[in-house]
Design a protein around this motif. Structure first.
Motif, mmCIF file in Angstrom:
data_model
loop_
_atom_site.group_PDB
_atom_site.id
_atom_site.type_symbol
_atom_site.label_atom_id
_atom_site.label_comp_id
_atom_site.label_asym_id
_atom_site.label_seq_id
_atom_site.Cartn_x
_atom_site.Cartn_y
_atom_site.Cartn_z
ATOM 1 N N ALA A 157 4.259 45.174 -20.884
ATOM 2 C CA ALA A 157 4.343 44.615 -22.235
ATOM 3 C C ALA A 157 5.090 43.287 -22.264
ATOM 4 C CB ALA A 157 5.021 45.609 -23.170
ATOM 5 N N ARG A 158 5.916 43.019 -21.266
ATOM 6 C CA ARG A 158 6.662 41.762 -21.215
ATOM 7 C C ARG A 158 5.897 40.656 -20.497
ATOM 8 N NH1 ARG A 158 12.567 43.117 -19.040
ATOM 9 N NH2 ARG A 158 11.404 44.520 -17.678
ATOM 10 N N GLY A 159 4.676 40.938 -20.071
ATOM 11 C CA GLY A 159 3.865 39.933 -19.406
ATOM 12 C C GLY A 159 4.096 39.848 -17.905
ATOM 13 N N LEU A 207 21.410 52.032 -27.047
ATOM 14 C CA LEU A 207 20.837 50.728 -27.389
ATOM 15 C C LEU A 207 20.081 50.761 -28.721
ATOM 16 C CD1 LEU A 207 19.503 49.713 -23.857
ATOM 17 C CD2 LEU A 207 21.476 48.755 -25.041
ATOM 18 N N GLU A 208 20.259 51.831 -29.463
ATOM 19 C CA GLU A 208 19.522 51.987 -30.717
ATOM 20 C C GLU A 208 19.890 50.906 -31.736
ATOM 21 O OE1 GLU A 208 18.450 55.582 -33.873
ATOM 22 O OE2 GLU A 208 20.083 55.808 -32.421
ATOM 23 N N ASP A 209 21.179 50.587 -31.839
ATOM 24 C CA ASP A 209 21.602 49.568 -32.799
ATOM 25 C C ASP A 209 21.048 48.196 -32.439
ATOM 26 O OD1 ASP A 209 22.977 51.486 -34.196
ATOM 27 O OD2 ASP A 209 24.921 51.043 -33.275
ATOM 28 N N HIS A 227 13.365 47.952 -24.792
ATOM 29 C CA HIS A 227 12.589 49.147 -24.435
ATOM 30 C C HIS A 227 12.471 49.274 -22.917
ATOM 31 C CE1 HIS A 227 11.342 51.022 -28.119
ATOM 32 N NE2 HIS A 227 10.909 49.882 -28.640
ATOM 33 N N ALA A 228 12.264 48.167 -22.223
ATOM 34 C CA ALA A 228 12.161 48.203 -20.765
ATOM 35 C C ALA A 228 13.485 48.641 -20.130
ATOM 36 C CB ALA A 228 11.750 46.834 -20.235
#
Length: 379
Positions: A157-159, A207-209, A227-228
């Motif tokens: 997704a990050r290319g 890492l939700e915040d 997300h990665a």
């Protein structure tokens, strides 16, 4: 010989070339999609559509290969054949004449994918040679020691691009013939019958915040990076734990807890963050690769039954009300239990490895599992 898949990252300087190839793959896919649909749905004036013929991958390939030359594709012919074959396989799987289009731009853009057949990609002078081009990769596996089979170049997704290829390898059998039971949970992601535990990592919650802030400010690239990071941290922790178990034990039993059912409850976020499916998948292939045994066993009542006497006393934790009980004492035999270790011992007994329970215990292994264990012990 057994086969495994290796994946290494491709240097970013090759991204433009791979993106062009991926665009051509999408064009081939869409051409195959159109050809199969038009052959199956034949228009008839004043009638509508009637059922036509189901075109095979071979028939569609004959039509697309000339188009490849006319459009000046740099994509090799064998990759075109592989794309059309994959399209035909998915049509058979879903029993439809038309699949989703592969978009090369926009919000529904398909991630890059460039498949190849065995012998199409080779390791030459420390680089991957494919379609007349050389691609440098971060080689963390020693690819020169393997013979490449089929595989693909894939994009995340990050290319970022990755070279993914299946190879044959010679597994090393685990010297240990010992067995272990594994109980999956939320306070501890996994607890073994020997007392070892994989602590819950809180990969998403930590890492939700930051993730929410990036989403509210529409920073798509930052969202993908977070997300990665969550995914990589979870994968790293699970890889280390499962590798340790597979190397130490020749027989592994895991409770058949269902993530699909628990994600429908209030515990969904914690269940998804734990990564139970990924843990079981890794344990399975790592055990098999080492000539070991992996089995999922019925874990019903494993928390409530005493692993010492086999009774289900009134003092054992039961239902949602007992979720907070982490230690308890059996009112029948007086044994003290850690909740998760007791469950892991019962899972071990369900696999056919006796702990110290009486014959009245509900945990007994099936004949199929017993035969597998005997096969490992005979090695």
């Amino acid at each position: 010989m057994p086969i495994k898949t290796l994946q290494v990252r491709v240097r970013d300087r090759h991204a433009a070339l791979l993106s062009r190839m991926a665009f051509e793959v999408n064009q081939v896919w869409n051409l195959a999609n159109e050809a199969s649909y038009e052959a199956w749905h034949v228009p008839v004036p004043e009638v509508g559509y009637i059922q036509g013929v189901w075109r095979s991958a071979f028939d569609i390939q004959k039509d697309i290969l000339p188009i490849r030359k006319a459009r000046g594709f740099i994509l090799p012919s064998h990759t075109v054949q592989q794309v059309v074959a994959e399209h035909a396989a998915r049509r058979r799987q879903f029993k439809t004449s038309k699949l989703r289009w592969r978009a090369s731009s926009g919000s529904r853009r398909a991630l890059g994918w460039i498949p190849f057949k065995k012998g199409s990609a080779k390791w030459v002078n420390g680089q991957v040679r494919f379609a007349g081009h050389y691609f440098r990769v971060w080689d963390s596996y020693g690819l020169a020691d393997y013979e490449f089979r089929a595989g693909s170049f894939v994009q995340d997704a990050r290319g970022r691009w990755y070279f993914s290829v299946s190879v044959e390898y010679q597994p090393n059998a685990t010297p240990s013939r010992k067995a272990v039971g594994v109980d999956l949970g939320l306070k501890d992601t996994a607890t073994c019958s020997d007392g070892a535990k994989l602590k819950a990592g809180r990969f998403y919650r930590d890492l939700e915040d930051a993730l929410g802030k990036a989403q509210r400010t529409n920073k798509a690239q930052r969202v993908r990076a977070i997300h990665a990071k969550i995914r990589n941290r979870r994968k790293d922790a699970i890889h280390k734990f499962t590798t340790h178990l597979a190397e130490r034990y020749g027989v592994i039993f895991v409770g058949d807890v269902s993530s699909a059912k628990l994600v429908k409850t209030k515990m969904a976020k914690s269940v998804l963050d734990a990564g139970w499916h990924q843990l079981k998948t890794q344990l399975k292939y790592k055990a098999i690769a080492r000539s070991g045994v992996f089995e999922e066993v019925n874990e019903a009542y494993s928390t409530q039954v005493c692993s010492c006497c086999g009774a289900k006393p009134d003092s054992s934790p039961k239902g949602r009300a007992g979720l907070g009980i982490r230690h308890w004492i059996c009112s029948e035999c007086g044994a003290e239990h850690d909740r998760d270790i007791n469950a892991a011992l019962n899972i071990l007994a369900a696999g056919g490895i006796p702990v110290s329970m009486e014959e009245s215990s509900p945990f007994r292994a099936s004949e199929d599992v017993k035969q597998k264990i005997e096969g490992v012990q005979a090695l």
